[in-house]
Design an enzyme around this catalytic site. Structure first.
Site, short mmCIF file in Angstrom:
data_model
loop_
_atom_site.label_atom_id
_atom_site.label_comp_id
_atom_site.label_asym_id
_atom_site.label_seq_id
_atom_site.Cartn_x
_atom_site.Cartn_y
_atom_site.Cartn_z
N HIS A 270 0.82 -1.07 0.00
CA HIS A 270 0.02 0.10 -0.01
C HIS A 270 0.95 1.14 0.02
CE1 HIS A 270 -3.32 -2.61 0.37
NE2 HIS A 270 -2.97 -2.99 1.73
N ASP A 321 -5.16 -8.32 -3.36
CA ASP A 321 -5.39 -8.14 -1.73
C ASP A 321 -6.70 -8.93 -1.38
OD1 ASP A 321 -5.38 -6.98 0.85
OD2 ASP A 321 -5.34 -5.02 0.24
#
Length: 456
Positions: A270, A321
């Site tokens: 991220h 993810d």
């Protein structure tokens, strides 16, 4: 024995080659790239280097749609989503974990991914008791990859605390928890299982985040995995950044760059909320920023500063993810359009050398993803693993005279599936758009979903 793929156009580090054959041997590595052996009768249209999905929690695919209902009071964010996830995972058995992972890997392969990097923290039984084989659930992920044939980098997660103040894990987190001693035993058990994996398998390590692992835990992970990939969540949420700063006196990325030997083995997942200084320092470190644009949008995380980071020489890779959607083209498109919305311009992620937006995104994701998962792939050249993706040759929408236009059309415009074939280390796992084990894996997944529906 060797295999050969003919293609009308092949994307290589030297650019596009026309009417080209790519050969590879039993070791799964490319042995030749060139005009010799080209067969126009069997040629695919466009052959690309495969891309690694560098961040996935496969079990979360089965809860897609369960966290899209507005909470009382209207305050929905990452933290409220996480509560739903914790409730869901308590219903999962090892058999469920394997069935879901295999289906996710099938979906990834059909979308054009050649490798899955499983950021795996679901280690224990509900309530936190260990399985008799501590590596039970990791073995299930490995078994799924045997079934699907996709490349696998396994990243067992160290998750010790419920916050930076060292508090105990909370409700829903007990299936994750390990202190350093228990994690060392778990890691040894996983190493034992990995001896049965294909030669392209990679084992890394993942200290979950600075919220869940202290300095001793970080050091232990480095000791356990002196050569493999190291992945960690960092700076996904503003609340996380504030909490880390309050306890450690530095922002998450700032702390890691200052206190850890962050280099090409590291992938910071991220890294959404960066200062200008962190952007340049992270780029200089050689680490990969692991971007998951669809999940980051779904959770309301924020927008990664991709343009200044790439301009500074930074490396990126792509992950699915939470797997709420599994689409390689969509991840790349989301990365670009989020930048456009942030700066109110068009064609942000491109360069004078590579003006094609699609090609620029694709090549950066391919090379950065391979680096992040410790896989000798990401380009089509002799010696690299034969991780290859062919686009369909029967879609007029992709049949443009310039090959860069084909990539742009796929990533930004195609609505129907565009991938025809996929090879992972030479294993031909997708043919004519469908995974070769699609039906039995899908049937098992469907049975698992029916069981979970009844349990929930």
């Amino acid at each position: 024995m060797s295999d050969r793929i003919s293609a009308r156009r092949v994307l290589t580090p030297k650019g596009w080659l026309s009417d080209c054959a790519v050969s590879f041997g039993d070791d799964g590595r490319i042995s030749a790239v060139g005009a010799e052996g080209f067969d126009p009768a069997s040629a695919v249209g466009t052959l690309l280097p495969g891309i690694a999905n560098l961040h996935t929690h496969s079990f979360q695919r089965a809860m897609a749609g369960l966290a899209e209902t507005r909470a009382p009071g209207g305050k929905d964010d990452f933290w409220s989503w996480r509560k739903v996830m914790y409730r869901f995972l308590d219903a999962l058995t090892p058999e469920d974990i394997e069935a879901i992972a295999a289906q996710v890997q099938v979906d990834m392969a059909e979308a054009g991914y050649t490798t899955s990097a499983e950021f795996h923290y679901l280690h224990h039984q509900p309530g936190g008791a260990h399985y008799s084989d501590m590596a039970e659930t990791s073995a299930r992920i490995m078994a799924a990859s045997h079934d699907s044939g996709i490349g696998l980098t396994h990243l067992p997660v160290l998750y010790t605390y419920g916050g930076l103040d060292g508090r105990a894990l909370g409700t829903g987190q007990d299936r994750f928890g390990c202190d350093v001693s228990a994690f060392e035993k778990l890691y040894a058990a996983i190493c034992g299982h990995s001896g049965n994996m294909p030669v392209d398998f990679r084992l890394g390590v993942a200290p979950h985040s600075l919220r869940a692992v202290d300095r001793a835990g970080l050091d232990a992970c480095l000791a356990l995995c002196p050569d493999g990939p190291i992945h960690i969540h960092a700076a996904e949420q503003v609340k996380e950044v504030e909490e880390v700063f309050a306890h450690l006196g530095a922002r998450p990325v700032e702390y890691l760059l200052g206190e850890m030997p962050v280099d090409q083995r590291w992938c910071l997942i991220h890294a959404t909320h960066l200062t200008d200084g962190e952007v340049s320092s992270l780029a200089f470190s050689g680490a990969v920023a692991g971007l998951c644009p669809t999940t980051e949008a779904n959770l309301g995380d924020g927008i990664f500063p991709a343009q200044p980071y790439l301009n500074a020489g930074g490396c990126i890779g792509i992950g699915s993810d939470s797997n709420i959607r599994i689409s390689l083209a969509e991840e790349l498109r989301m990365l670009e359009v989020s930048q456009r919305l942030a700066v109110r311009q068009r064609t942000i992620l491109a360069s004078d050398e590579t003006p094609s937006n699609g090609r620029y995104l694709y090549e950066h994701a391919a090379s950065g993803g391979a680096q992040a998962v410790g896989r000798d792939a990401g380009t089509i050249e002799v010696g690299k693993l034969a991780d290859l993706v062919a686009l369909r040759d029967d879609m007029p929408f992709l049949d443009w005279p310039e090959p860069d236009q084909c990539l742009d059309a796929w990533i930004f415009g195609a609505e129907e599936p565009a991938v025809s074939d996929v090879w992972a280390a030479g294993r031909h796992i997708v043919r004519s758009g469908l995974h070769v084990r699609r039906e039995p894996i899908r049937a098992r997944f469907a049975a698992t979903m029916r069981k979970l529906r009844d349990a929930l």
